[in-house]
Write an enzyme that holds these catalytic residues in place. Structure first.
Site, mmCIF file in Angstrom:
data_model
loop_
_atom_site.group_PDB
_atom_site.id
_atom_site.type_symbol
_atom_site.label_atom_id
_atom_site.label_comp_id
_atom_site.label_asym_id
_atom_site.label_seq_id
_atom_site.Cartn_x
_atom_site.Cartn_y
_atom_site.Cartn_z
ATOM 1 N N GLU A 94 0.826 -1.214 0.000
ATOM 2 C CA GLU A 94 0.000 0.000 0.000
ATOM 3 C C GLU A 94 0.859 1.262 0.000
ATOM 4 O O GLU A 94 2.020 1.238 0.392
ATOM 5 C CB GLU A 94 -0.903 0.011 1.244
ATOM 6 C CG GLU A 94 -2.372 -0.245 0.947
ATOM 7 C CD GLU A 94 -3.078 0.889 0.197
ATOM 8 O OE1 GLU A 94 -2.441 1.598 -0.609
ATOM 9 O OE2 GLU A 94 -4.286 1.066 0.423
ATOM 10 N N ASP A 95 0.242 2.335 -0.431
ATOM 11 C CA ASP A 95 0.927 3.628 -0.385
ATOM 12 C C ASP A 95 0.790 4.256 1.001
ATOM 13 O O ASP A 95 1.755 4.725 1.583
ATOM 14 C CB ASP A 95 0.396 4.583 -1.468
ATOM 15 C CG ASP A 95 -1.139 4.670 -1.486
ATOM 16 O OD1 ASP A 95 -1.813 3.947 -0.726
ATOM 17 O OD2 ASP A 95 -1.659 5.486 -2.274
ATOM 18 N N PHE B 116 -2.662 15.887 4.700
ATOM 19 C CA PHE B 116 -2.904 15.295 3.387
ATOM 20 C C PHE B 116 -1.663 15.458 2.529
ATOM 21 O O PHE B 116 -1.152 16.562 2.364
ATOM 22 C CB PHE B 116 -4.118 15.925 2.707
ATOM 23 C CG PHE B 116 -4.636 15.086 1.579
ATOM 24 C CD1 PHE B 116 -5.462 13.998 1.838
ATOM 25 C CD2 PHE B 116 -4.279 15.364 0.279
ATOM 26 C CE1 PHE B 116 -5.925 13.191 0.796
ATOM 27 C CE2 PHE B 116 -4.741 14.573 -0.775
ATOM 28 C CZ PHE B 116 -5.564 13.490 -0.511
ATOM 29 N N ARG C 292 0.218 12.362 -8.820
ATOM 30 C CA ARG C 292 0.726 11.012 -8.544
ATOM 31 C C ARG C 292 2.170 10.853 -8.995
ATOM 32 O O ARG C 292 2.958 10.153 -8.364
ATOM 33 C CB ARG C 292 -0.122 9.947 -9.254
ATOM 34 C CG ARG C 292 -1.494 9.720 -8.656
ATOM 35 C CD ARG C 292 -2.092 8.414 -9.220
ATOM 36 N NE ARG C 292 -3.532 8.342 -9.056
ATOM 37 C CZ ARG C 292 -4.157 7.926 -7.947
ATOM 38 N NH1 ARG C 292 -3.453 7.545 -6.901
ATOM 39 N NH2 ARG C 292 -5.463 7.898 -7.886
HETATM 40 P P1 IMP Z 1 -7.955 4.760 4.852
HETATM 41 O O1 IMP Z 1 -9.074 3.794 4.615
HETATM 42 O O2 IMP Z 1 -8.423 5.974 5.576
HETATM 43 O O3 IMP Z 1 -6.757 4.128 5.522
HETATM 44 O O4 IMP Z 1 -7.549 5.332 3.441
HETATM 45 C C1 IMP Z 1 -6.622 4.756 2.617
HETATM 46 C C2 IMP Z 1 -6.659 5.382 1.235
HETATM 47 O O5 IMP Z 1 -7.032 6.759 1.280
HETATM 48 C C3 IMP Z 1 -5.285 5.373 0.611
HETATM 49 O O6 IMP Z 1 -5.062 4.192 -0.096
HETATM 50 C C4 IMP Z 1 -5.308 6.608 -0.260
HETATM 51 O O7 IMP Z 1 -5.849 6.322 -1.523
HETATM 52 C C5 IMP Z 1 -6.230 7.571 0.449
HETATM 53 N N1 IMP Z 1 -5.482 8.545 1.298
HETATM 54 C C6 IMP Z 1 -5.428 8.607 2.643
HETATM 55 N N2 IMP Z 1 -4.658 9.629 3.071
HETATM 56 C C7 IMP Z 1 -4.195 10.229 1.938
HETATM 57 C C8 IMP Z 1 -3.299 11.355 1.718
HETATM 58 O O8 IMP Z 1 -2.773 12.009 2.619
HETATM 59 N N3 IMP Z 1 -3.073 11.660 0.408
HETATM 60 C C9 IMP Z 1 -3.610 10.967 -0.639
HETATM 61 N N4 IMP Z 1 -4.431 9.912 -0.470
HETATM 62 C C10 IMP Z 1 -4.720 9.543 0.812
HETATM 63 MG MG MG Z 2 -6.549 8.157 -3.584
#
Ligand code: IMP
Ligand code: MG
Length: 184
Positions: free
Chosen positions: A103-104, A156, A169
């Site tokens: 994951e990123d 963010f 990206r």
């Molecule tokens: P989670 O379910 O809140 O953990 O969200 C995960 C997903 O939200 C990631 O795979 C990203 O696509 C997006 N996301 C969460 N935080 C960021 C951020 O700071 N920048 C860009 N995308 C984010």
């Molecule tokens: Mg995203």
């Protein structure tokens, strides 16, 4: 694209390209050691994990199969909806496989805890998670992350696969955007 190509949208460089590269070296070494006697299937989460997958997998000294999933939890905003939808499922059968999710970023952890549970239920022998970035919120959720690149503040971020409304990206580092960018 780099800082000079951001047309003033960049607020701050949070993690440089070099810092990312050296963390990926360490994460790859740890993964090699942990999976020394096992085959591993890398599962990337589209689209954000594309860069992490490319750079992490190339650091492994063996041939690794990889597969991709696309899930949605965000839409184009910056807050998690908590609802996970599969947009593209895996091609691979997970029965008996050792799966490493790549994951990123983990923010609320909702996406990953759902995904790990979903992949486990398909009969995988093991499911682990590797993420380049982790935000503080993630620590509140019951999600066991085996490999973390960087713990970052609750801001963010964009770049190195991460987008804001599908932009930035292909920025080579991780950075934050100026507030004005979110207001149009
Ligand atoms: P989670 O379910 O809140 O953990 O969200 C995960 C997903 O939200 C990631 O795979 C990203 O696509 C997006 N996301 C969460 N935080 C960021 C951020 O700071 N920048 C860009 N995308 C984010
Ligand atoms: Mg995203």
């Amino acid at each position: 694209m780099d800082a000079g190509d951001m047309d003033g949208d960049l607020a701050q460089v949070l993690i440089t390209e070099e810092e990312i590269a050296s963390r990926l070296d360490a994460m790859a070494a740890q993964i090699e050691a942990d999976y020394a006697d096992k085959d591993v299937l890398l599962v990337g989460v589209l689209k954000g994990a594309v860069y992490v997958m490319a750079d992490l997998s190339r650091r492994l000294h063996r041939s690794v199969p990889m597969d991709w999933m696309a899930v949605s939890s965000y839409g184009s905003g910056t807050k998690s909806s908590g609802v996970v939808r599969i947009l593209k499922d895996l091609d691979a059968d997970l029965t008996g496989r050792h799966v490493l999710i790549v994951e990123d970023i983990i923010d609320s952890g909702l996406t990953l805890s759902w995904l790990a549970g979903n992949l486990s239920s398909r009969g995988a022998a093991s499911v682990r998670i590797a993420t380049l970035l982790r935000k503080p919120e993630a620590l509140k959720v019951e999600v066991d992350v085996s490999y973390v690149g960087f713990d970052i503040p609750n801001e963010f971020v964009v770049g190195y696969g991460l987008d804001y409304a599908e932009r930035y990206r292909n920025l080579s580092f991780i950075g934050t955007l100026r507030p004005e960018v979110y207001h149009h």
